[in-house]
Scaffold this active site. Structure first.
Site, mmCIF file in Angstrom:
data_model
loop_
_atom_site.group_PDB
_atom_site.id
_atom_site.type_symbol
_atom_site.label_atom_id
_atom_site.label_comp_id
_atom_site.label_asym_id
_atom_site.label_seq_id
_atom_site.Cartn_x
_atom_site.Cartn_y
_atom_site.Cartn_z
ATOM 1 C CG ASN A 62 -0.528 -0.331 2.628
ATOM 2 O OD1 ASN A 62 0.449 -1.016 2.659
ATOM 3 N ND2 ASN A 62 -1.218 0.375 3.433
ATOM 4 C CD GLU A 64 -1.713 4.330 4.590
ATOM 5 O OE1 GLU A 64 -1.279 5.223 5.208
ATOM 6 O OE2 GLU A 64 -2.204 3.443 5.131
ATOM 7 C CB CYS A 73 -5.318 -1.294 -1.766
ATOM 8 S SG CYS A 73 -6.750 -0.445 -0.882
ATOM 9 C CD GLU A 75 -5.542 -5.783 -1.441
ATOM 10 O OE1 GLU A 75 -4.900 -4.888 -1.232
ATOM 11 O OE2 GLU A 75 -6.275 -6.355 -0.752
ATOM 12 C CB CYS A 112 -11.231 -2.122 -0.194
ATOM 13 S SG CYS A 112 -10.294 -1.262 -1.796
ATOM 14 C CB CYS A 115 -8.591 -4.157 -4.053
ATOM 15 S SG CYS A 115 -7.231 -3.151 -3.590
HETATM 16 N N1 THU Z 1 -5.216 -1.696 2.449
HETATM 17 C C1 THU Z 1 -4.646 -2.293 1.606
HETATM 18 O O1 THU Z 1 -3.518 -2.336 1.251
HETATM 19 N N2 THU Z 1 -5.206 -3.569 1.220
HETATM 20 C C2 THU Z 1 -6.477 -3.950 1.977
HETATM 21 O O2 THU Z 1 -6.905 -5.216 1.634
HETATM 22 C C3 THU Z 1 -7.044 -3.249 3.148
HETATM 23 C C4 THU Z 1 -6.632 -2.202 3.165
HETATM 24 C C5 THU Z 1 -4.694 -0.683 2.794
HETATM 25 C C6 THU Z 1 -5.211 0.861 2.510
HETATM 26 C C7 THU Z 1 -4.716 1.689 3.333
HETATM 27 O O3 THU Z 1 -3.275 2.240 3.148
HETATM 28 C C8 THU Z 1 -4.511 0.966 4.700
HETATM 29 O O4 THU Z 1 -4.378 -0.299 4.367
HETATM 30 C C9 THU Z 1 -5.570 1.288 5.517
HETATM 31 O O5 THU Z 1 -6.871 1.153 5.000
#
Ligand code: THU
Length: 161
Positions: A62, A64, A73, A75, A112, A115
């Site tokens: 991920n 941000e 994310c 994925e 999510c 994704c």
């Molecule tokens: N996140 C992912 O990368 N994948 C997931 O399956 C769930 C959430 C990340 C997004 C964000 O950077 C952090 O987790 C919190 O939501």
């Protein structure tokens, strides 16, 4: 009017060690990818690893952003990375693992909706299912044998024809 029911099957493994050796290797790449996540806001580091039909593995984590919705994310970083680097090569599986600086993640991370939609696009494009493996930092692993199981009534290109 008719009432319909949709069901799907998945596998629940008690731990990483119960996965096939190929899937253990893939999950290990996802776990390793967590450390390069850029997650200064959520402190929730996610790693993903995509296994391709040519035997290559492509990772993502991920990424941000101070403008929260601009973050991406793990994925999507991984699957788009695979599409960019190996266009046209079939995707066999994607493994995902998450850890947190705030608590121990002991249940499988759940992708999510965005994704799921992104991964479903690749499944439909290649006309073959993608196995999805989800785990936390420790504990059980969920295996689904198709992304489409996780997104019933997915929007797809057929609506645009
Ligand atoms: N996140 C992912 O990368 N994948 C997931 O399956 C769930 C959430 C990340 C997004 C964000 O950077 C952090 O987790 C919190 O939501």
């Amino acid at each position: 009017m008719e009432k319909r029911r949709q069901e799907f099957e998945y596998f629940l493994f008690d731990s990483f060690e119960e996965l096939s050796s190929e899937h253990q290797l893939l999950m290990s790449s996802a776990i390793a990818a967590r450390k390069d996540a850029y997650a200064p806001y959520s402190k929730f580091q996610v790693g993903a690893a995509v296994l391709l039909e040519n035997g290559k593995t492509v990772i993502g984590n991920n990424q941000e952003n101070a403008s929260y919705p601009a973050g991406v994310c793990a994925e999507r970083v991984a699957i788009l990375h695979a599409g960019a680097k190996y266009p046209g090569v079939e995707i066999k599986a994607i493994a995902i693992s998450a850890t947190s600086e705030n608590h121990q993640v002991d249940k499988p991370v759940s992708s999510c909706g965005i994704c799921r939609q992104s991964m479903a696009e690749y499944e439909q494009k290649q006309k073959a299912p993608i196995v999805i493996l989800m785990m936390g930092e420790i504990g059980p692993v969920i295996q689904c044998d198709s992304v489409l199981d996780l997104i019933p009534f997915a929007f797809d290109g057929s609506f645009l024809n």
